[in-house]
Design a protein around this motif. Structure first.
Motif, PDB file in Angstrom:
ATOM      1  N   ARG A   7       0.877  -1.266  -0.107  1.00  0.00           N
ATOM      2  CA  ARG A   7       0.056   0.108   0.098  1.00  0.00           C
ATOM      3  C   ARG A   7       0.818   1.108   0.063  1.00  0.00           C
ATOM      4  O   ARG A   7       0.633   2.174  -0.736  1.00  0.00           O
ATOM      5  N   LEU A  11       1.046   4.177  -2.943  1.00  0.00           N
ATOM      6  CA  LEU A  11       0.920   5.621  -2.618  1.00  0.00           C
ATOM      7  C   LEU A  11       1.875   6.491  -2.824  1.00  0.00           C
ATOM      8  O   LEU A  11       1.863   7.530  -3.485  1.00  0.00           O
ATOM      9  N   HIS A  36      -7.395   5.413   0.086  1.00  0.00           N
ATOM     10  CA  HIS A  36      -6.507   6.693   0.677  1.00  0.00           C
ATOM     11  C   HIS A  36      -7.391   7.966   0.745  1.00  0.00           C
ATOM     12  O   HIS A  36      -7.599   8.600   1.729  1.00  0.00           O
TER      13      HIS A  36
END
Length: 93
Positions: A7, A11, A36
């Motif tokens: 993750r 991001l 997010h």
């Protein structure tokens, strides 16, 4: 690589200074980014479209409308009568 590392890697590839550089083409990566982004909306609160657009423009000015559509299509947000609310994503406890 565990889920949190994956993750964070996604991001960091798509966010610079808290802003989205592009909307990921691959659905799995796009889902991570959308999860997010949706955290800026407080669960249980209904927002007028104008507020949703302002929040999404802060992330991605070039095409915040697509972000809004993706959030609805993936079930992370819902809308009715011009109001939007968060229906999914992570919640900090």
């Amino acid at each position: 690589m565990d889920l949190d590392q994956r993750r964070e890697r996604i991001l960091s590839a798509f966010l610079r200074d808290g802003r989205l550089t592009s909307i990921p083409a691959r659905a799995a990566k796009r889902q991570v980014v959308l999860e997010h982004i949706v955290t800026v909306f407080e669960p249980g609160v209904k927002f007028p479209e104008k507020e949703v657009d302002a929040a999404l423009r802060a992330f991605y000015e070039p095409d915040w409308v697509s972000l809004r559509r993706h959030l609805i299509d993936t079930g992370l947000m819902a809308r009715e009568d011009g109001l939007y609310w968060r229906t999914g994503g992570y919640v900090e406890i």
